[in-house]
Design an enzyme around this catalytic site. Structure first.
Site, PDB file in Angstrom:
ATOM      1  N   ARG A 290     -16.204  -0.815  -1.559  1.00  0.00           N
ATOM      2  CA  ARG A 290     -15.191   0.422  -1.939  1.00  0.00           C
ATOM      3  C   ARG A 290     -16.102   1.822  -2.134  1.00  0.00           C
ATOM      4  O   ARG A 290     -15.770   2.441  -2.895  1.00  0.00           O
ATOM      5  CB  ARG A 290     -14.526   0.039  -3.168  1.00  0.00           C
ATOM      6  CG  ARG A 290     -13.742  -1.137  -3.036  1.00  0.00           C
ATOM      7  CD  ARG A 290     -12.957  -1.598  -4.489  1.00  0.00           C
ATOM      8  NE  ARG A 290     -12.550  -3.103  -4.297  1.00  0.00           N
ATOM      9  CZ  ARG A 290     -11.364  -3.514  -3.644  1.00  0.00           C
ATOM     10  NH1 ARG A 290     -10.509  -2.676  -2.931  1.00  0.00           N
ATOM     11  NH2 ARG A 290     -11.065  -4.701  -3.410  1.00  0.00           N
ATOM     12  N   GLY A 291     -17.049   1.772  -1.301  1.00  0.00           N
ATOM     13  CA  GLY A 291     -17.801   2.978  -1.189  1.00  0.00           C
ATOM     14  C   GLY A 291     -18.941   3.047  -1.940  1.00  0.00           C
ATOM     15  O   GLY A 291     -19.957   4.085  -2.036  1.00  0.00           O
TER      16      GLY A 291
ATOM     17  N   SER B 273     -22.032   2.885  -0.046  1.00  0.00           N
ATOM     18  CA  SER B 273     -22.018   3.666   1.290  1.00  0.00           C
ATOM     19  C   SER B 273     -23.021   4.628   1.299  1.00  0.00           C
ATOM     20  O   SER B 273     -23.526   5.241   2.562  1.00  0.00           O
ATOM     21  CB  SER B 273     -20.787   4.197   1.224  1.00  0.00           C
ATOM     22  OG  SER B 273     -20.544   5.515   0.373  1.00  0.00           O
TER      23      SER B 273
ATOM     24  N   LEU C 175     -18.429  -2.054   2.243  1.00  0.00           N
ATOM     25  CA  LEU C 175     -18.942  -1.067   1.453  1.00  0.00           C
ATOM     26  C   LEU C 175     -18.836  -1.095   0.161  1.00  0.00           C
ATOM     27  O   LEU C 175     -19.144  -0.005  -0.535  1.00  0.00           O
ATOM     28  CB  LEU C 175     -18.816   0.284   2.226  1.00  0.00           C
ATOM     29  CG  LEU C 175     -19.239   0.360   3.741  1.00  0.00           C
ATOM     30  CD1 LEU C 175     -18.945   2.001   4.301  1.00  0.00           C
ATOM     31  CD2 LEU C 175     -20.749   0.305   3.872  1.00  0.00           C
TER      32      LEU C 175
ATOM     33  N   TYR D 238       0.793  -1.074  -0.098  1.00  0.00           N
ATOM     34  CA  TYR D 238      -0.127  -0.016   0.152  1.00  0.00           C
ATOM     35  C   TYR D 238       0.912   1.122   0.123  1.00  0.00           C
ATOM     36  O   TYR D 238       1.610   1.719   1.050  1.00  0.00           O
ATOM     37  CB  TYR D 238      -0.956   0.113   1.300  1.00  0.00           C
ATOM     38  CG  TYR D 238      -1.954  -1.121   1.330  1.00  0.00           C
ATOM     39  CD1 TYR D 238      -2.142  -1.855   0.149  1.00  0.00           C
ATOM     40  CD2 TYR D 238      -2.585  -1.202   2.503  1.00  0.00           C
ATOM     41  CE1 TYR D 238      -3.224  -2.803   0.413  1.00  0.00           C
ATOM     42  CE2 TYR D 238      -3.714  -2.378   2.608  1.00  0.00           C
ATOM     43  CZ  TYR D 238      -3.821  -3.094   1.552  1.00  0.00           C
ATOM     44  OH  TYR D 238      -4.845  -4.190   1.627  1.00  0.00           O
TER      45      TYR D 238
END
Length: 331
Positions: free
Chosen positions: A208-209, A212, A206, A56
């Site tokens: 990746r949004g 959400s 979620l 990352y």
């Protein structure tokens, strides 16, 4: 803070974990100060499980977490680290290395970047098709014996690999994507985890949004944002998926909670052996996610949620075709 144990042999952790990937550019630019403040707020709220990967930001995420844990905060955290993904200087993905020597080298760098003397849960990010999983896990087991690692986990692997790895050394948890619109794990993988006494840390709760309640089609186009290439965020797929979100929003509103909270609560309700990871990058999103722990979902609620978002209703695969082909968990 509610707690859950990761498998029969794993650590007791907070019922919600913090996934830090988005703090290192995977979803576009991030704010360093806000990232550090968010990690600090998570620890203050009682979140103990912090998940990262050495790839990352090519070490950026580990160094960020290491900075956040200074001042005696290390003992508040259960650090989960994924290793092995290979990237080039342009951030391209070029393979995976699970060789024993690579395992130990990766661990040495991780310990240095985090500024710690051990990793609580160490796991290969993917299966190396050229290295038996027994060899990879065996190398981590040697690091357990040496005191550099406390527990061994897996990520995105299928049932055959899980069984082989667990036969070498107890596996405490499998990290895998699990959400209302990503439920393939329920068919074969989750039953085997429960048979063997292995927990699950669920990422992408979620999506990746996407589910959400905050996502719109104008987002996710920044340089380096994974979603710019994700099938679920493209073309007609995103419109169909956002329609599912609106159906979920109606249920959330009836309960007086947010869409994100109902989606996280659904995952948490699937079993005490499952710990949702939330990828909050700001204190505001973290606070919203923490609110999911106060949401009680009844059997009637669960049925209503699954009517609004049927199991196979998502449009598009969770990764692009080339990446899907490398997932042992999808075989």
């Amino acid at each position: 803070m509610q707690t859950r144990q990761l498998g029969k042999t794993g650590p007791v952790v907070s019922a919600l974990g913090l996934g830090a990937m988005g703090m290192s550019g995977m979803y576009g630019p991030s704010d360093r100060a806000e990232s550090l403040a968010t990690i600090d707020a998570a620890l203050e709220a009682g979140i103990t499980l912090i998940d990262t990967g050495d790839f990352y930001g090519m070490g950026h995420n580990e160094m960020l977490i290491g900075e956040a844990l200074k001042g005696g905060k290390r003992d508040q955290a259960v650090i989960s680290v994924k290793f092995g993904a290979q990237r080039d200087p342009s951030a391209g993905w070029i393979g995976f290395d699970g060789r024993p020597a690579a395992v130990k080298t990766s661990l040495a760098y991780t310990l240095q970047r985090l500024g710690v003397d051990h990793i609580d849960i160490y796991r290969p990010a993917r299966l190396d098709p050229n290295v038996p999983i027994e060899d990879t896990v065996g190398a981590i087991a040697e690091m357990v014996q040496a005191g550099y690692v406390r527990h061994i986990g897996l990520s995105e692997v299928g049932v055959e690999t899980i069984r082989k790895a667990h036969a070498v050394h107890p596996i405490v948890d499998l990290q895998i994507e699990y959400a209302l619109i990503t439920r393939g794990v329920e068919d074969k993988i989750l039953p085997v985890l429960r048979e063997l006494g292995i927990g699950m840390t669920a990422y992408g709760v979620l999506s990746r949004g996407l589910i959400s309640g905050h996502w719109d089609k104008d987002q996710g186009q920044a340089k380096g944002d994974f979603r710019a290439h994700s099938p679920r965020f493209q073309g007609d797929n995103v419109d169909k998926n956002l329609a599912l979100v609106e159906a979920l929003r109606k249920i959330a509103q009836e309960k007086g909670v947010s869409v994100a909270q109902i989606a996280i609560a659904w995952v948490a309700a699937q079993g005490q052996d499952i710990v949702p990871l939330v990828g909050a990058r700001t204190r505001a999103r973290l606070s919203e996610s923490l609110g999911a722990l106060d949401v009680t979902v009844s059997a009637d609620d669960l049925a209503a949620i699954e009517r609004a978002v049927p199991r196979d209703a998502a449009s598009g695969t969770r990764y692009a075709e080339a990446q899907m082909a490398h997932l042992d968990s999808e075989r």
